[in-house]
Design a protein around this motif. Sequence first.
Motif, PDB file in Angstrom:
ATOM      1  N   LEU A  26      57.300  59.727 -59.550  1.00 29.78           N
ATOM      2  CA  LEU A  26      58.527  59.431 -59.490  1.00 29.78           C
ATOM      3  C   LEU A  26      58.824  58.181 -58.997  1.00 29.78           C
ATOM      4  N   GLY A  27      58.044  57.216 -59.339  1.00 31.85           N
ATOM      5  CA  GLY A  27      58.140  55.848 -59.055  1.00 31.85           C
ATOM      6  C   GLY A  27      56.966  55.404 -59.521  1.00 31.85           C
ATOM      7  N   PRO A  28      57.041  53.796 -59.590  1.00 35.01           N
ATOM      8  CA  PRO A  28      55.482  53.145 -59.870  1.00 35.01           C
ATOM      9  C   PRO A  28      54.246  53.616 -58.716  1.00 35.01           C
ATOM     10  N   ASN A 601      73.463  60.294 -59.671  1.00 34.13           N
ATOM     11  CA  ASN A 601      72.961  60.201 -60.605  1.00 34.13           C
ATOM     12  C   ASN A 601      73.413  58.840 -61.509  1.00 34.13           C
ATOM     13  N   ARG A 602      72.524  58.284 -62.115  1.00 29.10           N
ATOM     14  CA  ARG A 602      73.038  57.180 -62.863  1.00 29.10           C
ATOM     15  C   ARG A 602      71.891  56.936 -64.042  1.00 29.10           C
ATOM     16  N   PRO A 603      72.184  56.265 -65.303  1.00 26.69           N
ATOM     17  CA  PRO A 603      71.343  56.048 -66.005  1.00 26.69           C
ATOM     18  C   PRO A 603      70.365  54.926 -65.800  1.00 26.69           C
ATOM     19  N   THR A 604      69.190  54.727 -66.413  1.00 25.73           N
ATOM     20  CA  THR A 604      68.224  53.696 -65.919  1.00 25.73           C
ATOM     21  C   THR A 604      67.694  53.436 -67.363  1.00 25.73           C
ATOM     22  N   PRO A 605      67.601  52.103 -67.806  1.00 24.40           N
ATOM     23  CA  PRO A 605      67.017  51.960 -69.122  1.00 24.40           C
ATOM     24  C   PRO A 605      65.618  52.099 -69.067  1.00 24.40           C
ATOM     25  N   VAL A 606      65.087  52.682 -70.711  1.00 19.71           N
ATOM     26  CA  VAL A 606      64.069  52.686 -70.934  1.00 19.71           C
ATOM     27  C   VAL A 606      63.310  52.088 -71.584  1.00 19.71           C
ATOM     28  N   HIS A 625      55.301  57.370 -74.733  1.00 16.18           N
ATOM     29  CA  HIS A 625      55.576  56.881 -73.138  1.00 16.18           C
ATOM     30  C   HIS A 625      56.551  55.861 -73.019  1.00 16.18           C
ATOM     31  N   GLY A 626      57.185  55.830 -71.986  1.00 17.83           N
ATOM     32  CA  GLY A 626      58.133  54.963 -71.664  1.00 17.83           C
ATOM     33  C   GLY A 626      58.127  54.623 -70.222  1.00 17.83           C
ATOM     34  N   LEU A 627      58.736  53.532 -70.002  1.00 19.73           N
ATOM     35  CA  LEU A 627      58.883  53.009 -68.546  1.00 19.73           C
ATOM     36  C   LEU A 627      60.011  52.591 -67.959  1.00 19.73           C
ATOM     37  N   GLY A 631      59.816  54.642 -62.690  1.00 24.02           N
ATOM     38  CA  GLY A 631      58.595  55.488 -62.973  1.00 24.02           C
ATOM     39  C   GLY A 631      58.689  55.675 -64.371  1.00 24.02           C
ATOM     40  N   SER A 632      57.431  56.249 -64.848  1.00 23.04           N
ATOM     41  CA  SER A 632      57.439  56.596 -66.338  1.00 23.04           C
ATOM     42  C   SER A 632      58.144  57.759 -66.742  1.00 23.04           C
ATOM     43  N   VAL A 633      58.312  57.822 -67.953  1.00 24.59           N
ATOM     44  CA  VAL A 633      58.931  58.900 -68.779  1.00 24.59           C
ATOM     45  C   VAL A 633      58.078  59.200 -70.187  1.00 24.59           C
ATOM     46  N   THR A 634      58.206  60.424 -70.411  1.00 22.06           N
ATOM     47  CA  THR A 634      57.848  60.620 -71.869  1.00 22.06           C
ATOM     48  C   THR A 634      58.610  61.205 -72.578  1.00 22.06           C
ATOM     49  N   ALA A 635      58.559  61.198 -73.792  1.00 18.95           N
ATOM     50  CA  ALA A 635      59.158  61.576 -74.982  1.00 18.95           C
ATOM     51  C   ALA A 635      58.347  62.632 -75.797  1.00 18.95           C
ATOM     52  N   VAL A 636      58.850  63.712 -75.752  1.00 18.62           N
ATOM     53  CA  VAL A 636      58.054  64.758 -76.700  1.00 18.62           C
ATOM     54  C   VAL A 636      58.921  65.029 -78.066  1.00 18.62           C
ATOM     55  N   VAL A 637      58.368  64.841 -78.825  1.00 22.12           N
ATOM     56  CA  VAL A 637      58.913  64.985 -80.411  1.00 22.12           C
ATOM     57  C   VAL A 637      58.292  65.890 -81.166  1.00 22.12           C
TER      58      VAL A 637
END
Length: 791
Positions: A26-28, A601-606, A625-627, A631-637
């Motif tokens: 939930l954070g670095p 809530n607010r948007p944060t760039p990836v 994977h994104g950052l 913290g990290s983000v995962t795109a599931v396609v």
Amino acid sequence: MTRKRPIRRTLGFTAAVAMACGVAVLGPVVPASALSGEAEISPIESNIGAKSWASVEVSSGASTANLAIDQDDQTAWIAEDMSTSQWLTLDLGGAYDNVRKVRVLFPDSGAVYQYAIESSGDGDNWTVIADHSANHEPARGSVDLFTQPGTRYVRVTVKGASPGAAVGVSELSVYNYLRDDLVLGGDASWVDNDVAEGRNYWVSPLAEDRGAGPHLLDVLKDRGFEYIRLRVFNEPRNESNGAVQAIPYQGPERTREVAKWIKAERDMGLGIDFHYADSWADPVKQPKPRAWAELEFDDLTQAVYDYTYDSIEQLIEQGTTPDKVAIGNEILNGFMYGSENAHIGATNPAYFRNQADIYQSKPGGGLLWNYWRSDDPAERQLYDEAWDRFTTLSAAGIRAVRDVSAAQGKNIAVETHIIIDNGQLDRTLEFWNQYLTRVNAKGADPDVLAHSYYPQYHGSPDHYEFNVNAVAAAHPGYKIDIAETSYPASGGDGAPMPNSPYPRTVQGQADALQRVFQIANDIPNNQGLGVLAWEPARWQSLFSPVPGMTRTWEPNASIDVFNKSHATHVVEDTVYSAVLIGDDVVLPESVQVLTTADGSNRPTPVEWDSVPAGATDTAGRLTIHGLTGFGSVTAVVDVIRAYAALDCDRAITGRHAGPLTVTEGVTCLDGATVSGPVSVRAGASLQVDQATIAGPVRAVDAKAVVVCDSRISGPVSLSEGSSVTLGNPVLGCGRNTITGPVTVTGTLGWNVIAGNAITGPLACSNNTPPPVNNGLTNMAAGPKSGQCRSL
């Protein structure tokens, strides 16, 4: 037993997807700042939907309901009634103030699901968490962030689904985070000895700036300890021979001094743990204090009251009012044993055994578990009499705390502290039932039911969690505390302790402690009060000696679980999408991040990793994977061969002369030419692709009508159905040319009218939800009216 029902799979796997069901980033993730060893510590996150006390209810298809929370995304609850507005409600088993994230996965990766997610505290009044009812892009699910203290229920309502999609839920997960009011601390009674022995504790003893120290309490406070418990021996004695200790460590006078260090000098929380003994009291040794050993029982009861009252009064008067007082220590078997030991047979401590004529001369508060469930009337009477004596003594201590608190105008919580033996939940429940019933009858009542947890004695973390939640469910009016726990950072060549999954390493120590924090935090209705590490600088220590520096210790990296287990931000950590083979992957530029302090809530760039060349050449699941700054983000396609479509029961190709009536099942017109009217009756479905129809098309109460890339000469009238698609290029359903008016009324569910050329008016009314065009305007020669005015 419900057999798992595999969901339809439209793809093979090219990359695995890790579903977060426990601790997530939930954070670095950074190593802890303490110096001894290394540990990666992330904020605690737990999926309450995976807990044994969670349950689900559904609108239909109850036999598969539990598959929505079975932690297997290849199974699903499938509604028996495939109409829309089907719902699934997850009951978390109690209210939670710090659930912040919900993840929902649907059965078909190549489908569009339109849905709403709501939360409720009582099951009657609902608040919308997220509204996805306007979805038009295919995706398996979503992650949504919310703040709604007191949430007990989370409901997903499927309001629409693209034709052919299975209506249901594959997985529903609701994530809980560590509450700010969960008290984290430790029993640091040996700090009394540490100061006397000249021990030094520093955060970074070898650095130019050594940080907090040299006092142990300074380091503990700096590392996130909020609360310190102190054990109190009446007249400290040697355990072997009963001789009075030369230095009365942890005696009443020294306890008052240490209380000043904690409360007055450092403003930390203070707990007092009366052992009511001159040496260690625990489940296998509970000696009376020597001064009380030969008292008659009524005098013993008065001594407990007076001693407790006077001790707390002196703490209050010196400005160190305790926040909580424990009446005894680990008293599952009772305390202050006396003559009843003839039926118990306890042999510890040594002086209790060797001086039996003193310590066992008069009745005390030992429990006779060996007579529990006995059918012998005499033994049953002895069992009940022992309970009466024990709870009489305990009630005296509780009343003393209540009376001195009232007299001094203070609010001091009272705790009763036991253990839950591995495999002995029934005995624990018997203890609390007997204890609370009897002390209540004597005009006393604790606030907190406390338990120790050491895996080698009390079972695996999962076993312990089940047990402690059973206690909480049986006694919802009390807070639950984990008053003692610890885990070693070394020994056994790193092998885990018995019953534990965690290695004896610094990282294992961090993970083991966090798991206990999680157990306390996840008790329903926020019943969990806190967790205390037992003697963090002495027993299974959170500190290591510094080589070359005498009497100097530094904290293990694991100690930072006390100040790094709370989430300051929660990230929308997974995004889902689907593409056809060969199509480009388009990822969002930002995701949502929630600030826990204010719930905003607010948007944060990836910043995404590059999509590998040829990644969509074959069907499968692609993980990218994104950052973000949080913290990290995962795109599931999901890479699919085709979007979800109706399964045909009857297919018509070529020419069909005369009228066509669809009475049941799914009829597909695939490149067909129909000369005559087409009608669809209640419950039946029609799918038209690249067909030509000469005549009107009429459907009343149809299950689904799908018309793609076709020509219709005549009016189209669709009413009271469940699913309407008149063109939807987003999902590969081409534009239609319709000569005549188009009327769509009363549809309940999926409703897309997109990109068509209509010679005549387009009228829509009473559709729920209103029809959409997904950004592709319909060209109509006549007026557009009602809900289709803007299409």
